[in-house]
Design an enzyme around this catalytic site. Sequence first.
Site, PDB file in Angstrom:
ATOM      1  N   ARG A  41       0.856  -1.207   0.000  1.00  0.00           N
ATOM      2  CA  ARG A  41       0.000   0.000   0.000  1.00  0.00           C
ATOM      3  C   ARG A  41       0.886   1.250   0.000  1.00  0.00           C
ATOM      4  O   ARG A  41       0.639   2.213  -0.733  1.00  0.00           O
ATOM      5  CB  ARG A  41      -0.924   0.016   1.229  1.00  0.00           C
ATOM      6  CG  ARG A  41      -2.018  -1.027   1.192  1.00  0.00           C
ATOM      7  CD  ARG A  41      -3.122  -0.734   2.191  1.00  0.00           C
ATOM      8  NE  ARG A  41      -2.680  -0.699   3.573  1.00  0.00           N
ATOM      9  CZ  ARG A  41      -2.533  -1.770   4.355  1.00  0.00           C
ATOM     10  NH1 ARG A  41      -2.793  -2.979   3.879  1.00  0.00           N
ATOM     11  NH2 ARG A  41      -2.120  -1.655   5.602  1.00  0.00           N
ATOM     12  N   LYS A 134     -12.343  15.179   3.681  1.00  0.00           N
ATOM     13  CA  LYS A 134     -13.447  14.547   2.941  1.00  0.00           C
ATOM     14  C   LYS A 134     -14.228  13.606   3.839  1.00  0.00           C
ATOM     15  O   LYS A 134     -13.649  12.933   4.692  1.00  0.00           O
ATOM     16  CB  LYS A 134     -12.879  13.753   1.764  1.00  0.00           C
ATOM     17  CG  LYS A 134     -13.960  13.075   0.927  1.00  0.00           C
ATOM     18  CD  LYS A 134     -13.395  12.049  -0.025  1.00  0.00           C
ATOM     19  CE  LYS A 134     -13.802  10.668   0.424  1.00  0.00           C
ATOM     20  NZ  LYS A 134     -13.510   9.636  -0.588  1.00  0.00           N
ATOM     21  N   GLU A 176     -19.319  14.790   0.498  1.00  0.00           N
ATOM     22  CA  GLU A 176     -19.523  13.777  -0.550  1.00  0.00           C
ATOM     23  C   GLU A 176     -20.742  12.905  -0.268  1.00  0.00           C
ATOM     24  O   GLU A 176     -20.646  11.875   0.397  1.00  0.00           O
ATOM     25  CB  GLU A 176     -18.271  12.885  -0.687  1.00  0.00           C
ATOM     26  CG  GLU A 176     -18.414  11.866  -1.815  1.00  0.00           C
ATOM     27  CD  GLU A 176     -17.181  10.973  -2.010  1.00  0.00           C
ATOM     28  OE1 GLU A 176     -16.229  11.068  -1.218  1.00  0.00           O
ATOM     29  OE2 GLU A 176     -17.198  10.165  -2.953  1.00  0.00           O
ATOM     30  N   LYS A 218     -18.992  17.067  -3.501  1.00  0.00           N
ATOM     31  CA  LYS A 218     -18.491  15.968  -4.345  1.00  0.00           C
ATOM     32  C   LYS A 218     -19.618  14.959  -4.565  1.00  0.00           C
ATOM     33  O   LYS A 218     -19.767  14.000  -3.813  1.00  0.00           O
ATOM     34  CB  LYS A 218     -17.287  15.305  -3.673  1.00  0.00           C
ATOM     35  CG  LYS A 218     -16.742  14.101  -4.435  1.00  0.00           C
ATOM     36  CD  LYS A 218     -15.370  13.674  -3.966  1.00  0.00           C
ATOM     37  CE  LYS A 218     -14.982  12.349  -4.591  1.00  0.00           C
ATOM     38  NZ  LYS A 218     -13.584  11.996  -4.401  1.00  0.00           N
TER      39      LYS A 218
HETATM   40  P1  13P Z   1     -14.398   6.921  -7.260  1.00  0.00           P
HETATM   41  O1  13P Z   1     -14.030   8.028  -8.204  1.00  0.00           O
HETATM   42  O2  13P Z   1     -13.679   5.640  -7.525  1.00  0.00           O
HETATM   43  O3  13P Z   1     -15.883   6.774  -7.116  1.00  0.00           O
HETATM   44  O4  13P Z   1     -13.891   7.364  -5.831  1.00  0.00           O
HETATM   45  C1  13P Z   1     -14.128   8.650  -5.395  1.00  0.00           C
HETATM   46  C2  13P Z   1     -14.053   8.697  -3.935  1.00  0.00           C
HETATM   47  O5  13P Z   1     -13.413   9.543  -3.391  1.00  0.00           O
HETATM   48  C3  13P Z   1     -14.812   7.704  -3.173  1.00  0.00           C
HETATM   49  O6  13P Z   1     -14.987   8.170  -1.874  1.00  0.00           O
END
Ligand code: 13P
Length: 339
Positions: A41, A134, A176, A218
Site C-alpha cells: 500500500r 473529505k 460527498e 463531491k
Molecule cells: P471513485 O471516483 O472511484 O468513485 O472514488 C471517489 C471517492 O473519493 C470515493 O470516496
Amino acid sequence: MIDTLRALLVSGKGLLAMDESVGTCNQRLVAAGIAPTPEMRQAYRALLLGTPQLGEGISGVILHDETLRQSLDNGRAMVSTAQLAQDAGVLIGIKVDLGTQDLPGHAGEKVTEGLDGLGPRLQAYRALGARFAKWRGVCSVDDLARPSLACIEANAHALARYAGLCQAAGLVPIVEPEVLMAGPHSLARCQQVTEALLGSVFSQLQRQGVALELLILKPNMVISGLDGPQQDSAADVARATLQCLRRAVPAAVPGIVLLSGGQSGPQASSRLNALHAVPDASLPWAVSFSFARALQHPALEIWAGQASQQGAARAALMHRVRCNVAALRGRYTAELEIP
Ligand code: 13P
C-alpha cells in the site's frame, strides 16, 4: 480556507482521490495480483504521489490516514508525505470519516460514522499538513424502498456536522453524498434520488450554520445503474446531471468535483467532457473531477507491484489526468485514448 479553495478549484485542474480504506485498497491490490500488505500500500501510494508531473492537472490529493502518517519513497530517500505532495505541487486532503456501518432497521442501508472526537483529529491533521478533508455518505438505490428517508437524513446530518467541524478547524470540507451505481435502476431514478439527497444535505448544512461559500460538493454524476439494460450516452448524463445540480446546489457553493463511482476512465472523461460541452451551460460553480478509480485503475494494473513498471504506471496515470483536463475544456475525444 479561501486560499485553499482558490488553489483547489483553479481552472483546468481536478483532484486525485487516493484515500481508499485499508480494506478497499487491499481488495484493489489483490484484483491486480499484488500482495495486500502495508508495504505494498505504501509503495503504491508513493508511486501515485511521486508522479513528477502530477501538479499539471491535479490541484489536490485526498489521502487516507495511513498515508498521511507514512514516509514515502521518492526514489532517492524516504520523505514525509507532505514533502512529496509539496514537490508535486498539490495540496493535501484527508479522508476523516471512519467508514460505513449498517443503519439499524433498514436492511441494506448504511450510515457513515466518525464524528466522535473529530474536532481534535482535524487539528492533528492540519498540523500534519492537511488543508482540506473529505467525508462520504452513501445511499443505495432500488425502485421503491431505498434509499429510505432515514438513510438520507442520517447521512445528511452527519455530513453537515462534519463540515461544520472542518470549518471550525480551518480545513475546507469536501462534502460527498454519493448515490451508488450498483443496481438496475434508471437514469431518471438516479436523478430523483440524487436530488432528494442533495436537498437534504443542503437543508442540514444551512440548519447547522455551515458556510456554503467555504465548502466543495463531491456528488455522483446522474447515471443509470450499472446492472441496468442500457448505458446512457454522455450527452444524456450531462443533461441530467446539470439539471439535478442546478435544482439542488445553491449558487453560493464555489465548486463541485464529481466522483467516478465505478465508471471506466474513458466513460468518466467523456461524460465530464459532455458536461463542459453543453451549449449555454453558464454555471454558478466551478465543476471539475475528484476521481479515484477512473484515474488510478490503469496505473495500478500496469504497475502490478513491479518496481520496473513504475515509469509506465505513472505515464498511465498522467494519461488519465490529461484526458480529464482536456474534458474540463470540452476538448476530450475518443482519439485521445489511442496510444
Ligand atoms: P471513485 O471516483 O472511484 O468513485 O472514488 C471517489 C471517492 O473519493 C470515493 O470516496
